[in-house]
Design an enzyme around this catalytic site. Structure first.
Site, PDB file in Angstrom:
ATOM      1  N   SER A  97       0.852  -1.192   0.000  1.00 35.85           N
ATOM      2  CA  SER A  97       0.000   0.000   0.000  1.00 35.85           C
ATOM      3  C   SER A  97       0.880   1.232   0.000  1.00 35.85           C
ATOM      4  CB  SER A  97      -0.887   0.016   1.244  1.00 35.85           C
ATOM      5  OG  SER A  97      -1.390   1.329   1.430  1.00 35.85           O
ATOM      6  N   MET A 155      -8.731   8.219  -0.537  1.00 35.50           N
ATOM      7  CA  MET A 155      -9.647   8.620   0.541  1.00 35.50           C
ATOM      8  C   MET A 155     -10.187  10.017   0.246  1.00 35.50           C
ATOM      9  SD  MET A 155      -7.566   7.283   3.847  1.00 35.50           S
ATOM     10  CE  MET A 155      -6.676   5.721   3.851  1.00 35.50           C
ATOM     11  N   HIS A 211      -8.106   1.238  -4.335  1.00 36.84           N
ATOM     12  CA  HIS A 211      -9.102   1.056  -3.268  1.00 36.84           C
ATOM     13  C   HIS A 211      -9.760   2.407  -3.024  1.00 36.84           C
ATOM     14  CE1 HIS A 211      -9.683   0.049   1.310  1.00 36.84           C
ATOM     15  NE2 HIS A 211     -10.832   0.146   0.677  1.00 36.84           N
ATOM     16  N   MET A 237     -11.955   4.579  -1.194  1.00 34.04           N
ATOM     17  CA  MET A 237     -12.697   4.838   0.045  1.00 34.04           C
ATOM     18  C   MET A 237     -13.396   6.174  -0.150  1.00 34.04           C
ATOM     19  SD  MET A 237      -9.695   3.471   2.555  1.00 34.04           S
ATOM     20  CE  MET A 237      -8.460   3.577   1.262  1.00 34.04           C
TER      21      MET A 237
HETATM   22  C1  DX5 Z   1      -6.534   1.632   5.331  1.00 33.22           C
HETATM   23  C2  DX5 Z   1      -6.020   1.340   3.947  1.00 33.22           C
HETATM   24  C3  DX5 Z   1      -4.957   0.321   3.948  1.00 33.22           C
HETATM   25  C4  DX5 Z   1      -3.760   0.690   4.728  1.00 33.22           C
HETATM   26  C5  DX5 Z   1      -3.005  -0.541   5.095  1.00 33.22           C
HETATM   27  O1  DX5 Z   1      -7.552   2.548   5.249  1.00 33.22           O
HETATM   28  O2  DX5 Z   1      -7.048   0.887   3.113  1.00 33.22           O
HETATM   29  O3  DX5 Z   1      -4.597  -0.052   2.627  1.00 33.22           O
HETATM   30  O4  DX5 Z   1      -2.920   1.568   4.082  1.00 33.22           O
HETATM   31  O5  DX5 Z   1      -1.922  -0.153   5.843  1.00 33.22           O
HETATM   32  P1  DX5 Z   1      -1.265  -1.054   6.947  1.00 33.22           P
HETATM   33  O6  DX5 Z   1      -0.715  -2.253   6.248  1.00 33.22           O
HETATM   34  O7  DX5 Z   1      -0.225  -0.169   7.513  1.00 33.22           O
HETATM   35  O8  DX5 Z   1      -2.346  -1.426   7.932  1.00 33.22           O
HETATM   36 ZN    ZN Z   2      -6.551  -0.105   1.128  1.00 31.82          ZN
END
Ligand code: DX5
Ligand code: ZN
Length: 225
Positions: free
Chosen positions: A17, A45, A74, A76
């Site tokens: 990520s 996000m 992803h 969000m």
């Molecule tokens: C959280 C994100 C994740 C996050 C994961 O909202 O969707 O992808 O970056 O990060 P780690 O591996 O640090 O939990």
């Molecule tokens: Zn994510």
């Protein structure tokens, strides 16, 4: 540069990520882990669906010439349908939207029509029964193992019940759907999620906060595959 395909459904994949990468040198950070990773997980996000703001299509476009990886975006976002085309044009390969926002069938169809690989995400407290009706319409089911919004949170083990249920249903129906877990994945939890039935593993903190991100990715790969 020819972009790499998503790969075989159900196969092990490690997706760093970029949320935890150095935003001042994203291309270099991503390139540094290229050899030990499969996809690139792009966390978008919008400040509405989650209380944080990150990046959008311009950053995907800027990064695209620097990586052949499958860009696993992803979203969000409360209104992802407004941006799906921009992500596709910018170079996204797959886009995952959250089931909690509703309008799921329509939004998945928009993504499908754009030629994207289609994902559906569920928060830790969203029941499997909420996503189950859409398994035939998606390529990837993202089961969040933290509440979305921030990297570096603790893995919520209770979600494994849902991962197991999803794996059972996907296998029973022989559906071509990957199960991705995202949040708190490290050398200990990746094996737990793998055993429960996940096959795509997102890791931010465990890779990019390590002193040697490439070695950290390699250790995660060994622990999870
Ligand atoms: C959280 C994100 C994740 C996050 C994961 O909202 O969707 O992808 O970056 O990060 P780690 O591996 O640090 O939990
Ligand atoms: Zn994510």
């Amino acid at each position: 540069m020819t972009r790499v395909s998503a790969g075989e459904t159900g196969a092990f994949r490690l997706a760093p990520s970029m949320l935890s990468a150095d935003f001042s040198s994203l291309a270099e950070s991503v390139a540094a882990v290229d050899a030990e990773t499969d996809w690139l997980h792009v966390d978008v996000m919008d400040g509405h669906f989650v209380p944080n703001v990150t990046i959008g299509p311009p950053v995907v476009k800027a990064l695209r010439p620097h990586s052949t990886k499958f860009f696993d975006c992803h979203l969000m976002m409360t209104e992802p349908e407004r941006y799906l085309e921009a992500f596709a044009t910018a170079g996204a390969d797959g886009c995952t939207v959250h089931v909690e926002i509703g309008r799921t069938s329509q939004i998945l169809q928009v993504a499908r029509d754009l030629g994207l690989r289609v994902g559906l995400a569920a928060n830790p407290d969203t029941d499997f029964s909420t996503v189950a009706p859409f398994l035939g319409d998606i390529d990837l089911l993202l089961l969040m193992t933290v509440f979305p919004g921030f990297g570096g949170q603790k893995f919520i083990g209770d979600v494994m019940t849902k991962v197991t249920a999803a794996r059972r249903e996907i296998d029973a129906q022989q559906l071509p759907v990957d199960i991705e877990v995202d949040g708190g994945i490290d050398e200990n939890t990746i094996g737990i999620a793998r055993a429960a039935g996940a096959n795509v593993f997102v890791a931010g903190n465990a890779i990019f906060s390590a002193i040697d991100p490439l070695a950290a990715a390699s250790r995660l790969r060994s622990a999870g595959s």
